[in-house]
Design a protein around this motif. Structure first.
Motif, PDB file in Angstrom:
ATOM      1  N   PHE A 103       0.844  -1.196   0.000  1.00  0.00           N
ATOM      2  CA  PHE A 103       0.000   0.000   0.000  1.00  0.00           C
ATOM      3  C   PHE A 103       0.877   1.243   0.000  1.00  0.00           C
ATOM      4  CE2 PHE A 103       0.993  -0.574   4.397  1.00  0.00           C
ATOM      5  CZ  PHE A 103       0.945   0.681   4.989  1.00  0.00           C
ATOM      6  N   TYR A 104       0.259   2.363  -0.302  1.00  0.00           N
ATOM      7  CA  TYR A 104       0.960   3.642  -0.326  1.00  0.00           C
ATOM      8  C   TYR A 104       0.556   4.437   0.907  1.00  0.00           C
ATOM      9  CZ  TYR A 104       2.713   8.133  -2.002  1.00  0.00           C
ATOM     10  OH  TYR A 104       3.384   9.322  -2.116  1.00  0.00           O
ATOM     11  N   PHE A 105       1.551   4.806   1.726  1.00  0.00           N
ATOM     12  CA  PHE A 105       1.318   5.597   2.934  1.00  0.00           C
ATOM     13  C   PHE A 105       1.508   7.061   2.565  1.00  0.00           C
ATOM     14  CE2 PHE A 105       3.016   6.915   7.312  1.00  0.00           C
ATOM     15  CZ  PHE A 105       1.738   7.168   7.798  1.00  0.00           C
ATOM     16  N   GLU A 106       0.393   7.711   2.312  1.00  0.00           N
ATOM     17  CA  GLU A 106       0.424   9.069   1.785  1.00  0.00           C
ATOM     18  C   GLU A 106       1.079  10.066   2.731  1.00  0.00           C
ATOM     19  OE1 GLU A 106      -2.502  12.135  -0.515  1.00  0.00           O
ATOM     20  OE2 GLU A 106      -2.807   9.988  -0.620  1.00  0.00           O
ATOM     21  N   GLU A 107       0.854   9.925   4.042  1.00  0.00           N
ATOM     22  CA  GLU A 107       1.401  10.879   5.007  1.00  0.00           C
ATOM     23  C   GLU A 107       2.914  11.032   4.874  1.00  0.00           C
ATOM     24  OE1 GLU A 107       1.667  11.292   9.808  1.00  0.00           O
ATOM     25  OE2 GLU A 107      -0.262  10.746   8.948  1.00  0.00           O
ATOM     26  N   GLU A 108       3.619   9.931   4.645  1.00  0.00           N
ATOM     27  CA  GLU A 108       5.080   9.960   4.507  1.00  0.00           C
ATOM     28  C   GLU A 108       5.538   9.720   3.066  1.00  0.00           C
ATOM     29  OE1 GLU A 108       7.420  10.646   6.817  1.00  0.00           O
ATOM     30  OE2 GLU A 108       5.915  10.999   8.362  1.00  0.00           O
ATOM     31  N   GLN A 109       4.578   9.508   2.161  1.00  0.00           N
ATOM     32  CA  GLN A 109       4.860   9.244   0.752  1.00  0.00           C
ATOM     33  C   GLN A 109       5.806   8.055   0.588  1.00  0.00           C
ATOM     34  OE1 GLN A 109       6.031  13.034  -0.931  1.00  0.00           O
ATOM     35  NE2 GLN A 109       3.956  13.818  -0.750  1.00  0.00           N
ATOM     36  N   LEU A 110       5.395   6.930   1.200  1.00  0.00           N
ATOM     37  CA  LEU A 110       6.190   5.707   1.163  1.00  0.00           C
ATOM     38  C   LEU A 110       5.371   4.550   0.612  1.00  0.00           C
ATOM     39  CD1 LEU A 110       7.797   5.891   4.729  1.00  0.00           C
ATOM     40  CD2 LEU A 110       8.950   6.340   2.559  1.00  0.00           C
ATOM     41  N   ASN A 111       6.029   3.676  -0.147  1.00  0.00           N
ATOM     42  CA  ASN A 111       5.422   2.420  -0.571  1.00  0.00           C
ATOM     43  C   ASN A 111       5.772   1.368   0.473  1.00  0.00           C
ATOM     44  OD1 ASN A 111       4.243   3.126  -3.151  1.00  0.00           O
ATOM     45  ND2 ASN A 111       6.349   3.479  -3.813  1.00  0.00           N
ATOM     46  N   LEU A 112       4.751   0.797   1.096  1.00  0.00           N
ATOM     47  CA  LEU A 112       4.955  -0.105   2.222  1.00  0.00           C
ATOM     48  C   LEU A 112       4.283  -1.457   1.998  1.00  0.00           C
ATOM     49  CD1 LEU A 112       4.246   2.424   5.126  1.00  0.00           C
ATOM     50  CD2 LEU A 112       6.459   1.800   4.144  1.00  0.00           C
ATOM     51  N   ARG A 113       4.692  -2.408   2.807  1.00  0.00           N
ATOM     52  CA  ARG A 113       4.041  -3.720   2.887  1.00  0.00           C
ATOM     53  C   ARG A 113       3.303  -3.794   4.207  1.00  0.00           C
ATOM     54  NH1 ARG A 113       9.252  -7.142   0.928  1.00  0.00           N
ATOM     55  NH2 ARG A 113       8.766  -7.190  -1.283  1.00  0.00           N
ATOM     56  N   TRP A 114       2.165  -4.458   4.214  1.00  0.00           N
ATOM     57  CA  TRP A 114       1.313  -4.593   5.384  1.00  0.00           C
ATOM     58  C   TRP A 114       1.288  -6.057   5.797  1.00  0.00           C
ATOM     59  CZ3 TRP A 114      -0.695  -1.359   8.745  1.00  0.00           C
ATOM     60  CH2 TRP A 114      -1.809  -1.701   9.487  1.00  0.00           C
ATOM     61  N   TYR A 115       1.442  -6.309   7.105  1.00  0.00           N
ATOM     62  CA  TYR A 115       1.485  -7.665   7.661  1.00  0.00           C
ATOM     63  C   TYR A 115       0.514  -7.784   8.823  1.00  0.00           C
ATOM     64  CZ  TYR A 115       6.032  -7.580   5.326  1.00  0.00           C
ATOM     65  OH  TYR A 115       7.043  -7.440   4.419  1.00  0.00           O
ATOM     66  N   LYS A 116       0.112  -9.023   9.090  1.00  0.00           N
ATOM     67  CA  LYS A 116      -0.798  -9.276  10.218  1.00  0.00           C
ATOM     68  C   LYS A 116      -0.493 -10.659  10.787  1.00  0.00           C
ATOM     69  CE  LYS A 116      -5.725  -9.668  11.301  1.00  0.00           C
ATOM     70  NZ  LYS A 116      -7.096  -9.583  10.771  1.00  0.00           N
ATOM     71  N   ILE A 117      -0.695 -10.780  12.091  1.00  0.00           N
ATOM     72  CA  ILE A 117      -0.648 -12.085  12.751  1.00  0.00           C
ATOM     73  C   ILE A 117      -1.772 -12.101  13.773  1.00  0.00           C
ATOM     74  CG2 ILE A 117       1.019 -11.339  14.507  1.00  0.00           C
ATOM     75  CD1 ILE A 117       2.173 -14.180  14.471  1.00  0.00           C
ATOM     76  N   GLU A 118      -2.439 -13.232  13.889  1.00  0.00           N
ATOM     77  CA  GLU A 118      -3.528 -13.379  14.853  1.00  0.00           C
ATOM     78  C   GLU A 118      -3.070 -14.287  15.982  1.00  0.00           C
ATOM     79  OE1 GLU A 118      -6.963 -14.687  12.673  1.00  0.00           O
ATOM     80  OE2 GLU A 118      -7.162 -12.760  11.656  1.00  0.00           O
ATOM     81  N   SER A 119      -3.645 -14.038  17.148  1.00  0.00           N
ATOM     82  CA  SER A 119      -3.321 -14.851  18.313  1.00  0.00           C
ATOM     83  C   SER A 119      -3.683 -16.305  18.050  1.00  0.00           C
ATOM     84  CB  SER A 119      -4.110 -14.337  19.523  1.00  0.00           C
ATOM     85  OG  SER A 119      -3.857 -15.146  20.645  1.00  0.00           O
ATOM     86  N   PRO A 120      -2.819 -17.226  18.472  1.00  0.00           N
ATOM     87  CA  PRO A 120      -3.110 -18.661  18.233  1.00  0.00           C
ATOM     88  C   PRO A 120      -4.327 -19.133  18.999  1.00  0.00           C
ATOM     89  CG  PRO A 120      -0.938 -18.350  19.292  1.00  0.00           C
ATOM     90  CD  PRO A 120      -1.551 -17.009  19.106  1.00  0.00           C
TER      91      PRO A 120
END
Length: 176
Positions: free
Chosen positions: A159-176
């Motif tokens: 995704f693009y983080f407009e506030e800092e004008q950066l191209n980023l990756r987004w990650y998630k982990i859920e509790s086991p």
């Protein structure tokens, strides 16, 4: 807020006023900020403001980044840990817990991001009882991408983080 998490090679504890010089060494280094918008701090007063912000997070939110201390030397090597983000919209999320890390370059490549990240995820799920954690990294930061995968984060999307004008990756982990 006081805590102490030990891993094989690290002590993760609350940041303290005595960590100011280490924080300045970390955040004044342009290499550290290569994937963070290239905005290293220029004065120790800027580092003090960062520390004060973390102290405020501890008081108001009960959590904030942890100082990472190398056990065998006692050296401050950077920070790692959990924080509650409420400051800005990140990929459609405005209030969420994230895991992150930032180290002084001479400590890169030693597996400290993975080691501290695993301990942080464990703390989030087993102590804080959080249902999920998120993380981001710059699209071109392959070392951080690999470390996040090793700690169990699942890549979700770019995704693009407009506030800092950066191209980023987004990650998630859920509790086991």
């Amino acid at each position: 807020m006081t805590f102490n998490i030990e891993t094989e090679r690290l002590i993760l504890r609350e940041l303290r006023p005595t960590d100011l010089n280490g924080m300045f060494e970390l955040d004044s280094n342009p290499e550290v900020h290569k994937y963070l918008g290239n905005k290293p701090v220029k004065t120790i007063e800027e580092s003090q403001k960062i520390l004060d912000s973390v102290f405020k997070q501890y008081k108001e939110r009960g959590i904030g980044r942890f100082a990472a201390i190398e056990k065998h030397t006692g050296n401050f090597i950077g920070w790692s840990g959990i924080r509650l983000n409420t400051e800005y919209n990140m990929n459609g999320h405005t209030t969420y817990y994230d895991v992150g890390y930032r180290f002084i370059p001479k400590y890169w490549g030693k597996g400290y991001a993975t080691e501290s990240g695993k301990a942080s995820v464990n703390y989030a799920f087993n102590v804080l009882k959080l249902p999920e954690l998120y993380a981001t990294t710059h699209l071109e930061n392959e070392a951080s991408h690999r470390a996040l995968l090793k700690i169990g984060m699942k890549y979700v999307e770019d995704f693009y983080f407009e506030e800092e004008q950066l191209n980023l990756r987004w990650y998630k982990i859920e509790s086991p």
